[in-house]
Design a protein around this motif. Structure first.
Motif, short mmCIF file in Angstrom:
data_model
loop_
_atom_site.label_atom_id
_atom_site.label_comp_id
_atom_site.label_asym_id
_atom_site.label_seq_id
_atom_site.Cartn_x
_atom_site.Cartn_y
_atom_site.Cartn_z
N GLU A 120 0.83 -1.21 0.00
CA GLU A 120 0.00 0.00 0.00
C GLU A 120 0.86 1.25 0.00
OE1 GLU A 120 -3.20 -0.07 -0.46
OE2 GLU A 120 -3.10 -2.26 -0.50
N ALA A 121 1.95 1.24 0.76
CA ALA A 121 2.83 2.41 0.80
C ALA A 121 3.49 2.65 -0.55
CB ALA A 121 3.90 2.20 1.88
N ALA A 122 3.89 1.55 -1.21
CA ALA A 122 4.52 1.68 -2.52
C ALA A 122 3.53 2.19 -3.56
CB ALA A 122 5.10 0.34 -2.95
N LYS A 123 2.29 1.72 -3.47
CA LYS A 123 1.27 2.20 -4.41
C LYS A 123 0.99 3.68 -4.21
CE LYS A 123 -1.35 -2.11 -5.13
NZ LYS A 123 -2.64 -2.80 -4.89
N SER A 124 1.08 4.12 -2.98
CA SER A 124 0.77 5.53 -2.68
C SER A 124 1.76 6.49 -3.31
CB SER A 124 0.74 5.75 -1.17
OG SER A 124 2.03 5.62 -0.61
N ILE A 125 2.96 6.00 -3.65
CA ILE A 125 3.95 6.87 -4.29
C ILE A 125 4.02 6.59 -5.79
CG2 ILE A 125 5.30 7.17 -2.20
CD1 ILE A 125 7.28 5.12 -3.26
N GLY A 126 3.04 5.84 -6.31
CA GLY A 126 2.91 5.66 -7.75
C GLY A 126 3.65 4.49 -8.36
N MET A 127 4.13 3.54 -7.56
CA MET A 127 4.83 2.39 -8.10
C MET A 127 3.84 1.39 -8.70
SD MET A 127 7.84 1.64 -5.27
CE MET A 127 8.68 0.48 -6.36
N THR A 128 4.24 0.80 -9.82
CA THR A 128 3.41 -0.22 -10.46
C THR A 128 3.54 -1.54 -9.71
OG1 THR A 128 5.16 -0.93 -11.97
CG2 THR A 128 3.74 0.89 -12.69
N ARG A 129 2.62 -2.47 -10.02
CA ARG A 129 2.65 -3.78 -9.35
C ARG A 129 3.96 -4.51 -9.61
NH1 ARG A 129 1.15 -6.61 -5.02
NH2 ARG A 129 0.88 -8.83 -5.46
N GLY A 130 4.46 -4.44 -10.85
CA GLY A 130 5.71 -5.11 -11.18
C GLY A 130 6.88 -4.54 -10.41
N LYS A 131 6.96 -3.21 -10.33
CA LYS A 131 8.06 -2.59 -9.60
C LYS A 131 7.98 -2.88 -8.10
CE LYS A 131 9.00 1.21 -12.80
NZ LYS A 131 9.05 2.70 -12.97
N ILE A 132 6.77 -2.96 -7.60
CA ILE A 132 6.60 -3.28 -6.17
C ILE A 132 7.14 -4.68 -5.88
CG2 ILE A 132 4.90 -3.72 -4.36
CD1 ILE A 132 3.16 -1.53 -5.64
N LEU A 133 6.80 -5.62 -6.75
CA LEU A 133 7.26 -7.00 -6.55
C LEU A 133 8.78 -7.10 -6.59
CD1 LEU A 133 4.67 -8.99 -8.71
CD2 LEU A 133 4.95 -9.14 -6.23
N ILE A 134 9.38 -6.43 -7.58
CA ILE A 134 10.82 -6.58 -7.81
C ILE A 134 11.65 -5.75 -6.84
CG2 ILE A 134 12.69 -6.19 -9.48
CD1 ILE A 134 10.65 -6.83 -11.68
N HIS A 135 11.21 -4.50 -6.59
CA HIS A 135 12.05 -3.57 -5.82
C HIS A 135 11.68 -3.47 -4.34
CE1 HIS A 135 13.96 -2.24 -9.49
NE2 HIS A 135 12.78 -1.97 -10.04
N VAL A 136 10.49 -3.88 -3.97
CA VAL A 136 10.06 -3.73 -2.58
C VAL A 136 9.90 -5.09 -1.90
CG1 VAL A 136 8.27 -2.84 -1.03
CG2 VAL A 136 8.91 -1.55 -3.09
N LEU A 137 9.08 -5.96 -2.48
CA LEU A 137 8.73 -7.21 -1.82
C LEU A 137 9.81 -8.28 -1.95
CD1 LEU A 137 4.95 -7.48 -2.78
CD2 LEU A 137 6.00 -6.36 -0.81
#
Length: 217
Positions: A120-137
Motif C-alpha cells: 500500500e505504501a509503494a502504491k501511494s507513491i505511484g509504483m506499479t505492481r511489477g516494480k513493487i514485486l521486484i524492488h520492494v517485496l
C-alpha cells in the motif's frame, strides 16, 4: 563377508570424475532453476490472469509427476522437436524445469507473505505492481526464503543421481561403472553416500553462512 577397504581406496579417485560432473550439472541447473523459479513466482503474484493460470498448471504438473518421468520426456521429447542436446544438457534442462516449479512456489509463498502495508505504501507513491514485486517485496523476502531454497538446492543435487538412467556420467553412474567391474556394491554405494553427504553438508554450511550475513528487514 568383510567390508573391502582396498576397493574403497581404489574407487575414491575413480569417482572424482563423476563428482565433478555432478557439481557441474548441479551448478548449471541451480542457476537456471533459480532464475526461472523467481520469474514464475513473481508472475504468479502479479502477472495477467492467463499467465498466472499457465504458471499454476506448470507448477501442478511438475509437483504432480515423478522427476524420472520428466527426465525421459525431455530426453526423448526434444529430439522429436528437432533439437538433440545430448545426455548432459537434457539432464540439466530436466533438473532446471523441475527445480523452477518448486522454487516458484517458495517465491510465491514468501513474497506474498510480506506485510500488506508495504504494498500500500509503494502504491501511494505511484509504483506499479511489477516494480513493487521486484524492488520492494522481493528484496525483503530473500532472507526468509533462503532455508526453503537451500532445501530445493539440496534436493536438486541429490536428484542428479537419476540422470544415470540416461547415461550421464555423474557420481552415481561412475559408481555403477566401478561396481560392474569389481562387483563390490556395498563398498561403492557406501562411498557414494559419503560423497553426497560431503557435498550436501558443504552446501548447507554455505547457506547458513549466507543467511547470517543477509540483512534482516
Amino acid at each position: 563377508m568383510m567390508f573391502d577397504w582396498s576397493i574403497v581406496a581404489m574407487a575414491i579417485p575413480l569417482l572424482a570424475e563423476g563428482t565433478l560432473m555432478t557439481l557441474k550439472i548441479s551448478a548449471l541447473a541451480a542457476v537456471l532453476a533459480m532464475a526461472g523459479g523467481i520469474a514464475l513466482g513473481l508472475i504468479s503474484l502479479g502477472g495477467w490472469l492467463w499467465a498466472r493460470l499457465l504458471v499454476r498448471a506448470y507448477v501442478d504438473f511438475i509437483r504432480g509427476t515423478p522427476l524420472l518421468i520428466q527426465i525421459f520426456i525431455v530426453f526423448f521429447g526434444l529430439p522429436l522437436m528437432g533439437w538433440r542436446p545430448g545426455e548432459f544438457w537434457s539432464g540439466v534442462i530436466a533438473l532446471s524445469l523441475n527445480g523452477a516449479g518448486y522454487i516458484a512456489e517458495v517465491v510465491r509463498g514468501t513474497v506474498g507473505a510480506v506485510e500488506a502495508g508495504q504494498t500500500e505504501a509503494a502504491k501511494s507513491i505511484g509504483m506499479t505492481r511489477g516494480k513493487i514485486l521486484i524492488h520492494v517485496l522481493l528484496p525483503q523476502s530473500i532472507r526468509p526464503m533462503l532455508p526453503a531454497l537451500t532445501n530445493d538446492m539440496i534436493t536438486l543435487v541429490k536428484n542428479t543421481s537419476l540422470l544415470s538412467v540416461i547415461s550421464v556420467y555423474e557420481l552415481t553412474r561412475s559408481g555403477q561403472a566401478v561396481i560392474a567391474t569389481h562387483f563390490a556394491p556395498l563398498e561403492i554405494f557406501a562411498l557414494l553416500a559419503v560423497y553426497y553427504y560431503v557435498i550436501i553438508s558443504a552446501l548447507s554450511y554455505l547457506s547458513r553462512q549466507l543467511e547470517r550475513r543477509l540483512p534482516a528487514w
